[in-house]
Motif scaffolding. Sequence first.
Motif, short mmCIF file in Angstrom:
data_model
loop_
_atom_site.label_atom_id
_atom_site.label_comp_id
_atom_site.label_asym_id
_atom_site.label_seq_id
_atom_site.Cartn_x
_atom_site.Cartn_y
_atom_site.Cartn_z
N SER A 1 22.85 33.19 -46.60
CA SER A 1 22.88 34.46 -45.90
C SER A 1 23.44 34.33 -44.49
N GLU A 2 23.98 35.44 -43.98
CA GLU A 2 24.41 35.55 -42.58
C GLU A 2 23.34 36.32 -41.83
N TRP A 3 22.89 35.76 -40.69
CA TRP A 3 21.89 36.40 -39.86
C TRP A 3 22.55 36.97 -38.61
N SER A 4 21.89 37.91 -37.96
CA SER A 4 22.46 38.55 -36.77
C SER A 4 22.70 37.52 -35.67
N PHE A 5 23.79 37.70 -34.92
CA PHE A 5 24.06 36.78 -33.81
C PHE A 5 23.35 37.24 -32.54
N ALA A 6 22.84 38.49 -32.54
CA ALA A 6 22.08 38.99 -31.38
C ALA A 6 21.05 40.00 -31.87
#
Length: 361
Positions: free
Chosen positions: A305-310
């Motif tokens: 998965s990709e998680w939020s960068f901020a």
Amino acid sequence: MKFKDGGIGMVAMLYRSNYLAFVGGGRNPRFPPNKVMLWDDASSKIIAELEFRSDVLNVQLQRDRIVVVLRNKCIVCSLEAKPRHLHAFETADNDRSAMAISGGSDSGILVFPGRQKGHIQIVDLHSCINLPGSQDAASPVAAHSLAAPQQAGVGVQRTRSRSKGSFSTEPNGAPSSPLLATTVHPTNINIIAAHATSLSALAVSADGAMVASASEKGTLIRIFDTMSGRLLHELRRGVDRADIYSIAFSPDATRLCVSSDKGTVHIFNLEAKQAVAQQSAAAAGGNRQSNLKFMKDLLPKYFSSEWSFAHFRVANEVRCICGFGSERNSVVVLCADGTAQKYSFDSYRGGCVREWYRKFI
């Protein structure tokens, strides 16, 4: 919202103009909850009423159209002094009032739930076909048009749908009268199987090229190409179940922000790979990923998965909606307690700072 003569539960504005749509709400509704009232703020009067057979759950105004969401239907009408019924699309139960329409002046992509749970229907309103002898559905009838506004994914299926249904309009409080006769308009619809559970939120980019969706589970945000139905991004908000309040693309569709009942707003980058490849000076940091991503073929999907960068936590942790500000690295949050907040974020490190907090109620 409550006023001396009744409450307003829903307001939609035609861009930044003098035209608004009201729907009554609260314990003492100002208007019946099954009516949409078109208001001209320049003349301070109601110019048209649209009445439906069930309560209105959502309404949006575009350049020449009114889109109304009912529990099991999405209805499109012309935006004019005497609105015409253009389309009525059946949907699965849509208690969350999920619906979005592209905001760009040259695009008319409308997205709403499909007839099956977790499916998305995508309609290009600008490509709708009129039958011979009918009025142009893409622009209002000249004799009845409004005055110029004053400025203030598993796969895709293609089906054909025909408009049906009816409602009445009551301009300026006059007795109800039938709508102008309309012609059935065949329409091409793209259908995307986006989630296994019911949809809770939808958003479409300004140019209509991408649609973002979240299900009632609220852990994943999926982004699809509206033309091909191809899955472009799968973004993870978190692990625990959450109620997604809002999803919004940035004006250039390079970022996405999401608010939920967890009291947080997450910001995702949609251009990290392209930016790095181009080595742009304005390149932003990519979304966070698991250190075990290289084993994604062996491990559960969670690890790819990709998680939020901020992300940041909203003050008071109340229900809120979010959107990007006029500055590229800013997000504005509007909360149910009558407050507005603006945050700025670092494109590389992901840190967020609150710039201001204002209370209006």
